[in-house]
Design an enzyme around this catalytic site. Sequence first.
Site, PDB file in Angstrom:
ATOM      1  N   LYS A 264       0.563  -1.171  -0.117  1.00 35.84           N
ATOM      2  CA  LYS A 264      -0.067   0.178   0.103  1.00 35.84           C
ATOM      3  C   LYS A 264       1.053   1.123  -0.121  1.00 35.84           C
ATOM      4  O   LYS A 264       2.147   1.695   0.520  1.00 35.84           O
ATOM      5  CB  LYS A 264      -1.055  -0.079   1.311  1.00 35.84           C
ATOM      6  CG  LYS A 264      -1.549   0.922   1.425  1.00 35.84           C
ATOM      7  CD  LYS A 264      -2.368   1.283   2.494  1.00 35.84           C
ATOM      8  CE  LYS A 264      -3.479   2.845   3.041  1.00 35.84           C
ATOM      9  NZ  LYS A 264      -4.427   2.586   4.492  1.00 35.84           N
ATOM     10  N   ASP A 269      -2.670  10.287   3.557  1.00 34.05           N
ATOM     11  CA  ASP A 269      -3.726  10.324   3.735  1.00 34.05           C
ATOM     12  C   ASP A 269      -5.182  11.077   4.036  1.00 34.05           C
ATOM     13  O   ASP A 269      -5.085  11.174   5.244  1.00 34.05           O
ATOM     14  CB  ASP A 269      -4.589   8.547   3.908  1.00 34.05           C
ATOM     15  CG  ASP A 269      -5.606   7.538   4.350  1.00 34.05           C
ATOM     16  OD1 ASP A 269      -6.849   8.465   3.946  1.00 34.05           O
ATOM     17  OD2 ASP A 269      -5.682   7.118   5.104  1.00 34.05           O
ATOM     18  N   LYS A 276     -10.526  13.347   7.492  1.00 31.72           N
ATOM     19  CA  LYS A 276     -10.100  12.145   9.179  1.00 31.72           C
ATOM     20  C   LYS A 276      -9.741  14.142  10.163  1.00 31.72           C
ATOM     21  O   LYS A 276      -9.769  15.252   9.351  1.00 31.72           O
ATOM     22  CB  LYS A 276      -8.650  12.191   9.121  1.00 31.72           C
ATOM     23  CG  LYS A 276      -8.288  10.799   8.272  1.00 31.72           C
ATOM     24  CD  LYS A 276      -6.863  10.199   8.237  1.00 31.72           C
ATOM     25  CE  LYS A 276      -6.520   9.008   7.998  1.00 31.72           C
ATOM     26  NZ  LYS A 276      -7.073   7.728   8.878  1.00 31.72           N
ATOM     27  N   ASP A 287       2.168   6.635   5.669  1.00 32.47           N
ATOM     28  CA  ASP A 287       0.783   5.379   5.563  1.00 32.47           C
ATOM     29  C   ASP A 287       1.207   5.070   4.188  1.00 32.47           C
ATOM     30  O   ASP A 287       0.497   4.310   2.946  1.00 32.47           O
ATOM     31  CB  ASP A 287      -0.778   6.155   4.435  1.00 32.47           C
ATOM     32  CG  ASP A 287      -1.942   5.835   4.525  1.00 32.47           C
ATOM     33  OD1 ASP A 287      -1.587   4.404   5.341  1.00 32.47           O
ATOM     34  OD2 ASP A 287      -2.859   5.936   4.739  1.00 32.47           O
ATOM     35  N   ASP A 346     -12.345   6.731   3.150  1.00 33.00           N
ATOM     36  CA  ASP A 346     -10.765   6.854   4.091  1.00 33.00           C
ATOM     37  C   ASP A 346     -11.030   5.235   4.417  1.00 33.00           C
ATOM     38  O   ASP A 346      -8.849   5.004   4.748  1.00 33.00           O
ATOM     39  CB  ASP A 346     -11.241   7.124   5.063  1.00 33.00           C
ATOM     40  CG  ASP A 346      -9.998   7.870   6.222  1.00 33.00           C
ATOM     41  OD1 ASP A 346      -8.733   7.409   5.622  1.00 33.00           O
ATOM     42  OD2 ASP A 346      -9.787   8.026   8.184  1.00 33.00           O
ATOM     43  N   GLU A 348      -9.228   3.801   2.102  1.00 34.46           N
ATOM     44  CA  GLU A 348      -8.702   3.463   0.921  1.00 34.46           C
ATOM     45  C   GLU A 348      -8.147   2.588   0.324  1.00 34.46           C
ATOM     46  O   GLU A 348      -7.649   1.997  -0.307  1.00 34.46           O
ATOM     47  CB  GLU A 348      -8.676   4.909   0.755  1.00 34.46           C
ATOM     48  CG  GLU A 348      -6.652   5.530   0.799  1.00 34.46           C
ATOM     49  CD  GLU A 348      -6.751   4.919   2.240  1.00 34.46           C
ATOM     50  OE1 GLU A 348      -7.583   5.611   3.125  1.00 34.46           O
ATOM     51  OE2 GLU A 348      -5.465   5.052   2.504  1.00 34.46           O
ATOM     52  N   ARG A 350      -7.752  -1.107   1.160  1.00 44.26           N
ATOM     53  CA  ARG A 350      -8.067  -1.624   0.856  1.00 44.26           C
ATOM     54  C   ARG A 350      -8.450  -1.506  -1.143  1.00 44.26           C
ATOM     55  O   ARG A 350      -8.539  -2.616  -1.614  1.00 44.26           O
ATOM     56  CB  ARG A 350      -9.274  -2.479   1.881  1.00 44.26           C
ATOM     57  CG  ARG A 350     -10.475  -0.931   1.698  1.00 44.26           C
ATOM     58  CD  ARG A 350     -11.873  -2.337   2.531  1.00 44.26           C
ATOM     59  NE  ARG A 350     -11.041  -0.996   3.674  1.00 44.26           N
ATOM     60  CZ  ARG A 350     -11.370  -1.258   5.466  1.00 44.26           C
ATOM     61  NH1 ARG A 350     -13.004  -1.923   5.647  1.00 44.26           N
ATOM     62  NH2 ARG A 350     -10.651  -1.106   6.108  1.00 44.26           N
TER      63      ARG A 350
HETATM   64  N1  BES Z   1      -4.287   4.356   6.482  1.00 44.76           N
HETATM   65  C1  BES Z   1      -5.450   4.813   7.828  1.00 44.76           C
HETATM   66  C2  BES Z   1      -4.805   3.395   8.970  1.00 44.76           C
HETATM   67  C3  BES Z   1      -3.997   4.334   9.693  1.00 44.76           C
HETATM   68  C4  BES Z   1      -4.978   4.692  10.750  1.00 44.76           C
HETATM   69  C5  BES Z   1      -2.787   3.983   9.452  1.00 44.76           C
HETATM   70  C6  BES Z   1      -2.884   4.802  11.694  1.00 44.76           C
HETATM   71  C7  BES Z   1      -1.428   4.246  10.278  1.00 44.76           C
HETATM   72  C8  BES Z   1      -2.127   4.626  11.713  1.00 44.76           C
HETATM   73  C9  BES Z   1      -6.809   3.993   6.873  1.00 44.76           C
HETATM   74  O1  BES Z   1      -6.323   4.014   5.253  1.00 44.76           O
HETATM   75  C10 BES Z   1      -7.749   4.271   7.708  1.00 44.76           C
HETATM   76  O2  BES Z   1      -8.100   5.780   7.284  1.00 44.76           O
HETATM   77  N2  BES Z   1      -8.229   2.905   7.947  1.00 44.76           N
HETATM   78  C11 BES Z   1      -9.323   3.539   8.511  1.00 44.76           C
HETATM   79  C12 BES Z   1     -10.715   2.556   8.257  1.00 44.76           C
HETATM   80  C13 BES Z   1     -12.222   2.570   8.487  1.00 44.76           C
HETATM   81  C14 BES Z   1     -12.171   4.206   7.658  1.00 44.76           C
HETATM   82  C15 BES Z   1     -12.581   1.615   8.191  1.00 44.76           C
HETATM   83  C16 BES Z   1      -9.677   3.251  10.581  1.00 44.76           C
HETATM   84  O3  BES Z   1      -8.149   2.825  10.610  1.00 44.76           O
HETATM   85  O4  BES Z   1      -9.768   4.164  10.714  1.00 44.76           O
HETATM   86 ZN    ZN Z   2      -4.813   4.295   4.127  1.00 45.04          ZN
HETATM   87 MN    MN Z   3      -7.536   6.413   5.129  1.00 40.96          MN
END
Ligand code: BES
Ligand code: ZN
Ligand code: MN
Length: 498
Positions: A264, A269, A276, A287, A346, A348, A350
């Site tokens: 990834k 992000d 966010k 990210d 968010d 994204e 996946r």
């Molecule tokens: N890049 C983030 C996950 C992340 C969070 C990485 C903290 C490193 C530190 C990912 O893209 C994300 O935003 N995931 C969301 C998923 C949710 C919207 C289902 C999350 O973990 O909140």
């Molecule tokens: Zn992300």
């Molecule tokens: Mn995200």
Amino acid sequence: MSEPVLIHFAKHGAPANGVLIVLTDDTLGFGKATQAALRPATAAIARAMEADRFKGKLGGAVDVLAPEKLQVSRVIVLGVGKAEGLTDADWMRLGGIAAGRLPAGTRAATLVVDLPGRKLPAGAAAEIALGMRLRAYTFDRYKTRRKEGEIEPAALAVTLLVAQEDPARAAWVAREAVADGVILARNLVNEPCNVLDPEEFARRAEDLRTLGVEVEVLGDAELASLGMRALLGVGQGSIKESRVVIMRWNGASPTEQPVAFIGKGVTFDTGGISIKPAAGMEDMKGDMGGAACVTGLMHTLAARKARVNAIGVIGCVENMPDGAAQRPGDIVTSLSGQTIEIINTDAEGRLVLADVLWYTKERFKPRFMIDLATLTGAILVALGTEHAGLFSNDDKLAGELAEAGAATGEKVWRMPLGPEYDKLIDSRFADMKNTGGRHGGSITAAQFLQRFVDKTPWAHLDVAGTAMASPSSDINKSWGAGWGVRLLDRLVAEHYEG
Ligand code: BES
Ligand code: ZN
Ligand code: MN
């Protein structure tokens, strides 16, 4: 960037200069080569150890400044604990601890690789050197001035005194490749996203050509004609183009099926329209830690001429919220033909991986696919920063990863998959949706990925807790950890080289 650490090997008995580092175990004795290096100050050093109540514990140390009648500026006596059964990871850690004890600005150090009454493995010196390189790394490219009284950093020349130079040098060839791969990954993670956008990431991956890696770069137009609509949907709110980079290292016979690593590479992000919160958002420059690891690993495999055919594929996009951005409720058709309802922009990573996994599987028919992604905050809740989450459809591959994790200290913890979780991402309007509700967030993310791997043996590593902002360790003081390069290099070396 950080000042270089230059590694040299010489035979026991060669003169020491700069800082002299010697080893002892919990018997507090010295090996013959060490005794020779310390003479005529041996007794004074022993007194210093006693005065400090030094017990020779692993990682403990005593510093003796300017010892009388020795040419060196200081002697550091480093404990290894029980000499019996020291692992590669222990030697590496000792190297890290040794480098950490050198005063700022040290230009030369000599380390006697020797313990009382035993022959050390040929790889010990190389592991120590690896640990020293990794510990000495800092990311200071954007520091234009020093604080009052701060010491000028300098290149450090390290000489490792060994019983036999040739095997030590041979072991270092492979370990140096690992050091360079980890440092490349760290640099990519630490780099800010105004510098490291998808295009620049691809350019840095193209540098691997000098090592004999074949590199292909696909831009927006090619990705669109291939049909990577899930990946492109993430990038469409950014003024930056997206990039998919395919790196190929052909180290084995062309008839041998390749192994594949997928990363990834979300260079930033914001969350997109499902934006966010502001606090801590700067961390999302990391990210792309999964893609950084894949790129660093490809560097390592090529630099040490690993006897394997390895593919690295990274999906580089920027997730931004502008007028062209993807919306919640949008439905995209992925490269696989399966449709995805976007619930949360968010989620994204996946979407990027869905297309890259499918592409890799279809084009290369790999022996296995391992993807690395800073995929979910939920994995931090579950595992903290000590283990990466491991999800797999293949017990053998999962076992090999767990074993490599224990050996390298880049630990993984297996998490469940199953049809009960899978149905949480069924969608009312499309084949699936990109989030599965509040509970089990890392698992439903992995279930989503699994829908794009078919029967290919596959493992997913959720590295959100380990790739960046992880606590500092004996071998890493930097924000970007370069996590996973050592783990996957070990996996390949142990199980997939001819
Ligand atoms: N890049 C983030 C996950 C992340 C969070 C990485 C903290 C490193 C530190 C990912 O893209 C994300 O935003 N995931 C969301 C998923 C949710 C919207 C289902 C999350 O973990 O909140
Ligand atoms: Zn992300
Ligand atoms: Mn995200």
